[in-house]
Design a protein around this motif. Structure first.
Motif, short mmCIF file in Angstrom:
data_model
loop_
_atom_site.label_atom_id
_atom_site.label_comp_id
_atom_site.label_asym_id
_atom_site.label_seq_id
_atom_site.Cartn_x
_atom_site.Cartn_y
_atom_site.Cartn_z
N MET A 45 0.84 -1.21 0.00
CA MET A 45 0.00 0.00 0.00
C MET A 45 0.87 1.26 0.00
N PRO A 46 0.72 2.08 -1.00
CA PRO A 46 1.49 3.33 -0.99
C PRO A 46 1.12 4.21 0.20
N GLY A 47 2.02 5.11 0.58
CA GLY A 47 1.76 5.97 1.71
C GLY A 47 2.30 7.37 1.49
N ARG A 48 2.63 8.01 2.62
CA ARG A 48 3.10 9.40 2.55
C ARG A 48 4.57 9.46 2.95
N VAL A 49 5.31 10.27 2.21
CA VAL A 49 6.74 10.38 2.49
C VAL A 49 7.11 11.86 2.64
N LEU A 50 7.81 12.16 3.72
CA LEU A 50 8.37 13.50 3.89
C LEU A 50 9.83 13.44 3.46
N SER A 51 10.15 14.14 2.38
CA SER A 51 11.52 14.17 1.87
C SER A 51 12.15 15.47 2.37
N VAL A 52 13.33 15.40 2.94
CA VAL A 52 13.96 16.62 3.47
C VAL A 52 15.37 16.76 2.90
N ALA A 53 15.62 17.97 2.39
CA ALA A 53 16.90 18.21 1.71
C ALA A 53 17.20 19.70 1.70
N SER A 54 18.41 20.03 1.32
CA SER A 54 18.82 21.44 1.27
C SER A 54 18.65 22.04 -0.12
N GLU A 55 18.33 21.21 -1.11
CA GLU A 55 18.18 21.71 -2.48
C GLU A 55 17.05 20.96 -3.17
N CYS A 56 16.41 21.63 -4.12
CA CYS A 56 15.35 20.97 -4.89
C CYS A 56 15.13 21.72 -6.20
N VAL A 57 15.32 21.03 -7.30
CA VAL A 57 15.02 21.61 -8.62
C VAL A 57 13.53 21.82 -8.75
N PRO A 58 13.01 22.90 -9.30
CA PRO A 58 13.75 23.98 -9.97
C PRO A 58 14.00 25.20 -9.08
N LEU A 59 13.94 25.03 -7.77
CA LEU A 59 14.00 26.21 -6.91
C LEU A 59 15.40 26.57 -6.48
N VAL A 60 16.15 25.58 -6.07
CA VAL A 60 17.52 25.87 -5.63
C VAL A 60 18.37 24.65 -5.93
N LYS A 61 19.49 24.92 -6.63
CA LYS A 61 20.32 23.80 -7.08
C LYS A 61 21.79 24.19 -7.10
N THR A 62 22.62 23.34 -6.50
CA THR A 62 24.06 23.48 -6.74
C THR A 62 24.62 22.21 -7.37
N GLY A 63 23.83 21.12 -7.41
CA GLY A 63 24.34 19.89 -7.99
C GLY A 63 23.25 18.86 -8.16
N GLY A 64 23.67 17.62 -8.38
CA GLY A 64 22.75 16.54 -8.70
C GLY A 64 21.73 16.25 -7.61
N LEU A 65 22.09 16.53 -6.35
CA LEU A 65 21.15 16.34 -5.24
C LEU A 65 19.80 17.01 -5.55
N ALA A 66 19.88 18.25 -6.03
CA ALA A 66 18.66 19.02 -6.30
C ALA A 66 17.82 18.36 -7.40
N ASP A 67 18.49 17.86 -8.43
CA ASP A 67 17.77 17.20 -9.53
C ASP A 67 16.97 16.02 -8.99
N VAL A 68 17.60 15.25 -8.15
CA VAL A 68 16.98 14.02 -7.66
C VAL A 68 15.83 14.34 -6.70
N VAL A 69 16.06 15.28 -5.79
CA VAL A 69 15.02 15.63 -4.82
C VAL A 69 13.78 16.18 -5.53
N GLY A 70 14.02 16.94 -6.61
CA GLY A 70 12.90 17.50 -7.37
C GLY A 70 12.19 16.46 -8.24
N ALA A 71 12.94 15.46 -8.67
CA ALA A 71 12.36 14.48 -9.61
C ALA A 71 11.62 13.35 -8.89
#
Ligand code: ADP
Length: 479
Positions: free
Chosen positions: A1-27
């Protein structure tokens, strides 16, 4: 059964990005939504971010005294994401990037990201005032590393946690004198918990206290348990090998679509002309002369990790053999200087732009023939994936995610039509030089090159497989 996930990070595309972390968190949220997972992303409200969104936000959490000042969490739907912005002006409303004023790291980074992790744990435990309570807390990298620890220290919680290592080189060290200020229990300062060679390490805290550890490629997951790659944390990870997995990153195939009408230089493999046009435009943009051999591109942080020094050493033979080079990036001043030096020595064949430019990055993938990624280590790497998608063949070190995603043009792979690039080992000047020599020869064989481009563009670089793997991991945690 799918559920709810809280993802927490310092970067997220397309708002703030310095590297691949942001791409992944946004995708990730977009990749998981079709499978029924409801993921929200908590990031700091850096200066100007809320204004950039320009939408009505809902306050779902507040604290008059979060690590030295008032804070709220604002929920907002934007850019196809459910975002939770941690608005704490004393921590995030300041000029500069996410981590530094442009020159130096902010001295209160431990507090800034401990606060983010604290709020994540608090939301995970009790939810927001809108009643949204996650089933899983997914922390990314050192900036969110304390979140699983806070969750555990707060007593039994009905929430499981995952931490993903995007790059083990950054571990979030802080002096143990900050323990109390970071709201960490003094008795947890020992080698089995928060302590790392006399300091605090937020990444280690996450690795010890999360229920699961993931990293961004299967090969990097194995490498992390070895001293050459584990950067001091190999023992910690090895001890938790049974909860470790490597899940390859995908790319956002809408943002990186060579055939999209909005793209500067659409390129479809059925028709070679647009690639040639994009290439000519790129050469013109950098004021380069005709380049008869392969045009290599580099879009990267200019650091030793990325093997930029190897490019500086190996490029002259490649250029003399007919190749061209266009570099976009910034980082280590010595490596920036080395790249500028190449451009000065080969003004017709080498173009260099020091800086960060997403749109130019797209034009480079469209117009390049080869993307060079000679990284000394590479957790996943995204630029080789963009290269595959644009028929811009990757020439990469055989490490981490690079080894997992590029099919080397060996005799069998060429015969089978599955080769998509060139890989080399070890990561040194000699191996790169030899591989670039091979690249010149392959490029001259137009039929083989075109076949490799076709295979590259068919590579499954999207999230289809990995989103199912993440979903399976989450489901496993909930049962
Ligand atoms: P890392 O996260 O280690 O820097 P990745 O390859 O995982 O490396 O991700 C880098 C991301 O940042 C890619 O999306 C790449 O296109 C982008 N990027 C890096 N440097 C620049 C730059 N100077 N201009 C535009 N995009 C860049």
């Amino acid at each position: 059964m799918p559920g709810r996930v809280l993802s927490v990070a310092s970067e997220c595309v397309p708002l703030v990005k310095t590297g691949g972390l942001a791409d992944v968190v946004g995708a990730l949220p977009k990749a998981l939504a079709p499978l029924g997972w409801d993921m929200r992303v908590l990031i700091p409200a850096y200066r100007g971010l809320a204004a950039k969104l320009g939408r009505k936000t809902r306050t779902v959490w507040s604290d008059p005294a979060l690590f030295g000042g008032p804070a709220t969490v604002e929920a907002v739907e934007a850019q196809g994401l459910s975002l939770l912005l941690l608005d704490a002006p004393h921590l995030y409303d300041r000029p500069g990037g996410p981590y530094s004023d442009g020159g130096h790291d902010f001295p209160d980074n431990p507090e800034r990201f401990a606060a983010l992790s604290w709020v994540a744990a608090s939301l995970a435990r009790g939810g927001g005032t809108d009643g949204w309570v996650p089933d899983i807390l997914h922390a990314h990298d050192w900036q969110a590393g304390f979140a699983p620890a806070y969750l555990r220290f707060g007593g039994p919680a009905p929430v499981k946690s995952v931490i993903t290592i995007h790059n083990i080189a950054f571990q979030g060290h802080a002096s143990p004198e900050r323990l109390a200020a970071l709201r960490l229990p003094l008795h947890e300062f020992h080698a089995g918990s928060l302590e790392y060679y006399g300091n605090l390490s937020s990444l280690k805290a996450g690795l010890v206290h999360a229920d699961r550890i993931t990293t961004v490629s299967p090969t990097y997951a194995e490498e992390l348990m070895r001293p050459e790659f584990g950067m001091g944390l190999q023992g910690v990870i090895d001890a938790r090998a049974e909860v470790l997995s490597g899940i390859l990153n995908g790319v956002d195939t809408d943002l990186w679509d060579p055939a999209a009408p909005g793209q500067a230089h659409p390129y479809s493999v059925q028709n070679r002309k647009p690639k040639a046009e994009a290439r000519a435009a790129l050469l013109a943009e950098f004021g380069l002369g005709p380049v008869e051999g392969p045009l290599a591109i580099v879009i990267s942080r200019l650091t030793a990790q990325k093997g930029i020094d190897l490019i500086a050493a190996a490029a002259p033979e490649f250029l003399a053999g007919g190749g061209g080079l266009v570099v976009l990036g910034s980082g280590d001043p010595g490596l920036e200087h080395a790249m500028r030096g190449l451009a000065a020595a080969w003004p017709d064949r080498v173009g260099v732009k020091i800086g960060y430019d997403e749109a130019l990055g797209h034009r480079m993938f469209a117009g390049g023939d080869v993307v060079l990624v000679p990284s000394r280590f590479e957790p996943c790497g995204l630029t080789q994936l963009y290269g595959l998608r644009y028929g811009t063949l990757p020439v990469v070190a055989a490490t981490g995610g690079l080894a997992d995603t590029v099919v080397h043009a060996n005799t069998m792979a060429l015969a089978a039509g599955t080769a998509t690039g060139l890989t080399f080992h070890p990561t040194d000047v000699l191996a790169l030089t030899q591989t670039l020599r091979r690249c010149l020869a392959l490029f001259a064989d137009r039929a083989t090159w075109a076949r490799m481009q076709r295979a590259a563009m068919k590579s499954p670089v999207g999230w289809e497989t990995s989103s199912r793997t993440y979903a399976a991991l989450y489901e496993d945690l909930l049962t």
